[in-house]
Design an enzyme around this catalytic site. Structure first.
Site: not given
Length: 304
Positions: A66-67, A213, A271
């Site tokens: 997702d990054h 994150d 996020h």
């Protein structure tokens, strides 16, 4: 020259109809920096009417999909758009192998140089610098190696006070550079004209810190101290702190605590876990600790 942050995507792993995974476009001192590149980033860039040709530096925090899953497609599009200038990609060790494997298997050919800057240190380091901007890593605590990034404008030149300068025929245009740099001017008779008389104070430099994150990590505080704007992940509310710790994430309360201790100007949360339908619960929690906390909005352009 103002600094702007465009929020391209801010949700966690699974894209939704209205939100996309993490990606941001930072415009600072006429430079365009792409921060993370989740799935669908190039579509979001199109919607934001961003100029692909101005993106020369991409910063990837870590190699969870997702990054970074939007990166191969974006690079392929650069080729199709006729890009010739080098593209610099900053990210964890392994990012070169990941991308080159994809390009090899898919026979994706590039007409431009892809310059990799693979990162692996567990302390903050300067990874980019020009005459106006500096970029530093922010080591984070996730399930895999992960960095945030700190973007800082260098101190700006002072402005010439033409009303005062015009009073002295000895001051020529070639002297302006030294005046802008803060130097005094010495007249032929030895009299010193103080710089603060001949110039005016420039706009203050701004800074932006991106932290996603990570678990709650106080070692980031001295790195991001007094930044103008902080983006900090807040995947869960604090009643799920145990889950946050287990999955390598932070809560809204923890993000706000970091913002307060670092004395930042503004906090943007992000996020979020898809378990939450109403995202205002995140600012409700964060503002109990740090009132200047905000939710991101898709394609929102934030002036820093």
């Amino acid at each position: 020259m103002s600094t702007y942050l465009t929020i391209l995507g801010f949700n966690s792993a699974i894209p939704t109809i209205n939100t996309s995974p993490t990606a941001q476009l930072l415009e600072m001192e006429e430079r365009c920096f792409l921060i993370d590149c989740g799935e669908g980033t190039q579509v979001q860039l199109r919607k934001a009417k961003a100029r692909f040709s101005k993106i020369n530096h991409i910063f990837i925090s870590h190699l969870h999909g997702d990054h970074c899953f939007g990166l191969p497609g974006l690079i392929a599009s650069f080729r199709l758009l006729g890009r010739e200038t080098p593209l610099h990609v900053y990210g964890p060790k392994g990012i070169k192998k990941m991308l080159e494997t994809i390009f090899s298997i898919t026979e994706t050919h590039r007409g431009f140089e892809l310059v990799y800057h693979e990162l692996g240190k567990d302390y903050s380091e300067k990874i980019y610098e020009d005459n106006r901007v500096e970029v530093f890593t922010i080591p984070l605590d996730h399930r895999i190696y992960c960095n945030g990034y700190l973007f800082k404008e260098k101190p700006k030149e002072r402005h010439i006070n033409m009303e005062e300068v015009s009073k002295y025929s000895e001051i020529e245009t070639c002297d302006y550079h030294n005046l802008k740099a803060g130097k005094d001017f010495v007249l032929s008779d030895g009299y010193v004209l103080k710089n603060e008389i001949l110039t005016t104070t420039p706009a203050p430099s701004v800074s932006y810190a991106f932290c996603s994150d990570t678990r709650y990590l106080e070692s980031v505080i001295p790195i991001i101290k007094n930044v103008t704007v902080l983006y900090h992940e807040s995947t869960f509310l604090h009643d799920l702190k145990e889950m946050a710790d287990y999955t390598g994430h932070a809560t809204a309360l923890e993000a706000a605590t970091i913002a307060k201790k670092a004395e930042v100007g503004k906090l943007i949360l992000g996020h979020f876990s898809n378990r939450y339908g109403d995202l205002t619960v995140f600012t409700d929690e964060a503002r109990t600790v740090f009132p200047n906390s905000y939710l991101p909005k898709a394609l929102e352009c934030v002036k820093i």
